[in-house]
Design a protein around this motif. Structure first.
Motif, PDB file in Angstrom:
ATOM      1  N   HIS A   1      29.903 -25.926 -38.949  1.00 44.48           N
ATOM      2  CA  HIS A   1      29.295 -25.705 -38.464  1.00 44.48           C
ATOM      3  C   HIS A   1      30.257 -24.404 -37.689  1.00 44.48           C
ATOM      4  O   HIS A   1      30.965 -24.973 -38.000  1.00 44.48           O
ATOM      5  N   VAL A   2      29.163 -23.633 -37.477  1.00 44.85           N
ATOM      6  CA  VAL A   2      30.008 -22.000 -37.623  1.00 44.85           C
ATOM      7  C   VAL A   2      29.227 -21.916 -36.629  1.00 44.85           C
ATOM      8  O   VAL A   2      27.410 -21.817 -36.372  1.00 44.85           O
ATOM      9  N   TYR A   3      30.146 -20.606 -35.942  1.00 45.38           N
ATOM     10  CA  TYR A   3      29.027 -19.568 -35.047  1.00 45.38           C
ATOM     11  C   TYR A   3      29.346 -18.218 -35.740  1.00 45.38           C
ATOM     12  O   TYR A   3      30.257 -17.043 -36.004  1.00 45.38           O
ATOM     13  N   ARG A   4      28.005 -17.535 -34.985  1.00 44.90           N
ATOM     14  CA  ARG A   4      29.173 -16.150 -35.490  1.00 44.90           C
ATOM     15  C   ARG A   4      29.688 -14.866 -35.002  1.00 44.90           C
ATOM     16  O   ARG A   4      29.861 -15.968 -33.468  1.00 44.90           O
ATOM     17  N   PRO A   5      29.954 -14.472 -34.942  1.00 42.06           N
ATOM     18  CA  PRO A   5      30.946 -13.660 -33.715  1.00 42.06           C
ATOM     19  C   PRO A   5      30.481 -13.050 -32.587  1.00 42.06           C
ATOM     20  O   PRO A   5      28.882 -12.297 -32.937  1.00 42.06           O
ATOM     21  N   GLY A   6      31.323 -13.633 -31.566  1.00 46.00           N
ATOM     22  CA  GLY A   6      30.326 -13.284 -29.906  1.00 46.00           C
ATOM     23  C   GLY A   6      29.761 -14.599 -29.622  1.00 46.00           C
ATOM     24  O   GLY A   6      29.578 -14.361 -28.731  1.00 46.00           O
ATOM     25  N   ARG A   7      29.805 -15.282 -31.224  1.00 42.14           N
ATOM     26  CA  ARG A   7      29.067 -16.891 -30.586  1.00 42.14           C
ATOM     27  C   ARG A   7      27.648 -17.192 -29.666  1.00 42.14           C
ATOM     28  O   ARG A   7      27.679 -17.676 -28.822  1.00 42.14           O
TER      29      ARG A   7
ATOM     30  N   VAL B   1      26.181 -25.297 -49.458  1.00 42.08           N
ATOM     31  CA  VAL B   1      26.810 -24.554 -48.304  1.00 42.08           C
ATOM     32  C   VAL B   1      25.515 -24.278 -47.742  1.00 42.08           C
ATOM     33  O   VAL B   1      24.519 -23.134 -47.755  1.00 42.08           O
ATOM     34  N   VAL B   2      25.782 -25.097 -46.671  1.00 39.78           N
ATOM     35  CA  VAL B   2      24.663 -24.855 -45.494  1.00 39.78           C
ATOM     36  C   VAL B   2      25.226 -24.858 -44.418  1.00 39.78           C
ATOM     37  O   VAL B   2      25.772 -26.103 -43.565  1.00 39.78           O
ATOM     38  N   ASP B   3      24.818 -23.669 -43.024  1.00 42.63           N
ATOM     39  CA  ASP B   3      25.180 -23.384 -41.886  1.00 42.63           C
ATOM     40  C   ASP B   3      24.614 -24.117 -40.887  1.00 42.63           C
ATOM     41  O   ASP B   3      23.059 -23.230 -41.023  1.00 42.63           O
ATOM     42  N   LYS B   4      25.139 -24.218 -40.394  1.00 39.26           N
ATOM     43  CA  LYS B   4      24.793 -25.119 -38.684  1.00 39.26           C
ATOM     44  C   LYS B   4      25.187 -24.593 -38.236  1.00 39.26           C
ATOM     45  O   LYS B   4      26.544 -24.462 -37.441  1.00 39.26           O
ATOM     46  N   ALA B   5      24.523 -24.582 -36.118  1.00 40.94           N
ATOM     47  CA  ALA B   5      25.014 -23.957 -34.747  1.00 40.94           C
ATOM     48  C   ALA B   5      24.814 -25.272 -34.599  1.00 40.94           C
ATOM     49  O   ALA B   5      24.876 -25.044 -32.858  1.00 40.94           O
TER      50      ALA B   5
ATOM     51  N   TRP C   1      17.160 -26.286 -37.464  1.00 46.23           N
ATOM     52  CA  TRP C   1      16.897 -24.691 -38.027  1.00 46.23           C
ATOM     53  C   TRP C   1      18.074 -24.705 -38.983  1.00 46.23           C
ATOM     54  O   TRP C   1      18.655 -22.726 -38.907  1.00 46.23           O
ATOM     55  N   THR C   2      17.987 -25.332 -39.930  1.00 45.30           N
ATOM     56  CA  THR C   2      18.730 -25.324 -41.202  1.00 45.30           C
ATOM     57  C   THR C   2      17.831 -25.125 -42.581  1.00 45.30           C
ATOM     58  O   THR C   2      16.349 -25.426 -42.310  1.00 45.30           O
ATOM     59  N   SER C   3      17.592 -24.623 -43.681  1.00 41.89           N
ATOM     60  CA  SER C   3      18.067 -24.970 -44.796  1.00 41.89           C
ATOM     61  C   SER C   3      18.312 -26.419 -45.149  1.00 41.89           C
ATOM     62  O   SER C   3      17.544 -26.172 -46.839  1.00 41.89           O
ATOM     63  N   LEU C   4      18.415 -27.396 -45.287  1.00 49.02           N
ATOM     64  CA  LEU C   4      18.780 -28.013 -45.795  1.00 49.02           C
ATOM     65  C   LEU C   4      17.869 -28.932 -46.274  1.00 49.02           C
ATOM     66  O   LEU C   4      17.712 -29.654 -47.466  1.00 49.02           O
ATOM     67  N   ASP C   5      16.661 -29.327 -45.491  1.00 46.14           N
ATOM     68  CA  ASP C   5      15.951 -30.214 -45.527  1.00 46.14           C
ATOM     69  C   ASP C   5      15.251 -29.374 -46.701  1.00 46.14           C
ATOM     70  O   ASP C   5      14.287 -29.920 -48.049  1.00 46.14           O
TER      71      ASP C   5
ATOM     72  N   VAL D   1      27.911 -35.933 -37.646  1.00 45.11           N
ATOM     73  CA  VAL D   1      27.923 -37.373 -38.890  1.00 45.11           C
ATOM     74  C   VAL D   1      25.970 -37.921 -38.603  1.00 45.11           C
ATOM     75  O   VAL D   1      25.991 -38.029 -39.303  1.00 45.11           O
ATOM     76  N   GLU D   2      26.534 -39.046 -37.228  1.00 43.17           N
ATOM     77  CA  GLU D   2      25.974 -40.069 -36.763  1.00 43.17           C
ATOM     78  C   GLU D   2      24.453 -38.788 -36.079  1.00 43.17           C
ATOM     79  O   GLU D   2      23.050 -39.350 -36.580  1.00 43.17           O
ATOM     80  N   SER D   3      24.173 -38.093 -35.779  1.00 44.57           N
ATOM     81  CA  SER D   3      23.395 -36.754 -35.769  1.00 44.57           C
ATOM     82  C   SER D   3      22.606 -36.830 -37.094  1.00 44.57           C
ATOM     83  O   SER D   3      20.676 -36.551 -37.307  1.00 44.57           O
ATOM     84  N   THR D   4      23.574 -35.888 -37.760  1.00 44.42           N
ATOM     85  CA  THR D   4      22.293 -35.855 -39.505  1.00 44.42           C
ATOM     86  C   THR D   4      21.609 -37.149 -40.310  1.00 44.42           C
ATOM     87  O   THR D   4      20.840 -36.726 -40.541  1.00 44.42           O
TER      88      THR D   4
END
Length: 200
Positions: free
Chosen positions: A56-62, A103-107, A114-118, A140-143
């Motif tokens: 779970h990550v954010y770009r600089p400046g969020r 590794v899959v990054d998500k926000a 909105w990720t490449s996981l699927d 975890v539960e959301s996923t």
């Protein structure tokens, strides 16, 4: 059934004693979860099971955090918590995640949103997921819910998960188990990737 281990957000920001969330008074209750997750990762690798880490990550400046998540963050921005390029964003060292790992990054809480996981899992031919990580009753539960709605058969490793309180962890596990989103197993209970339990 082809299976993958999905490790949700076991990052320094959440799990390290000096991480940004613990520094804000939001440490997780579940000290054994990281060590148990390291065992799960090792067992998956020994069995030839793909391991996928989410962060779970954010770009600089969020700029990708969004106003509602910002309302919940409670000072995280001031610490640059979970910001890409910081140690808080990295998977904890104990799991041995390297540049060669998936590794899959998500926000957002849901690792599928909105990720490449699927498409990644589809490309691997995965139909079953073994899930662990933090926070049990949030990401975890959301996923797990999102995985169920995409027809993955899910097993949750409950002793490889942690929440802010033991009660929140137990409630999250109870919901996932009793509604039938996931079968429940544990590393301490002798879970191996050779004999997956059927979902409830």
């Amino acid at each position: 059934m082809s299976t993958a281990l999905l490790v949700v957000d076991v990052q320094n920001g959440f799990c390290h004693p000096d991480g940004s969330l613990p520094r804000l008074g939001r440490a997780l209750d579940g000290a054994a979860a990281v060590a148990n997750t390291a065992v799960a990762v090792a067992r998956a690798r020994e069995a030839g099971v793909p391991v996928v880490f989410t962060r779970h990550v954010y770009r600089p400046g969020r700029v990708d955090e969004g106003p509602r998540l910002a309302e919940l963050s409670g000072g995280l921005a001031e610490l640059h918590g979970l910001e890409l390029g910081t140690r808080a964003a990295d998977v904890v060292d104990e799991l041995g995640c390297t540049a060669a790992d998936l590794v899959v990054d998500k926000a957002r809480f849901d690792a599928f949103l909105w990720t490449s996981l699927d498409p990644l899992l589809q490309g691997l031919g995965v139909t079953g997921l073994v899930v662990c990580g933090v926070v049990t009753n949030v990401c975890v539960e959301s996923t797990v819910r999102a995985a169920f709605m995409r027809d993955y058969r899910v097993t949750l490793l409950e002793d490889c998960c942690a929440a802010m309180t033991r009660r929140q962890h137990e409630i999250g596990v109870e919901i996932m188990r009793d509604i039938g989103f996931a079968a429940i197993a544990s590393i301490g209970g002798g879970f191996t990737f050779g004999a997956l339990p059927e979902a409830a």
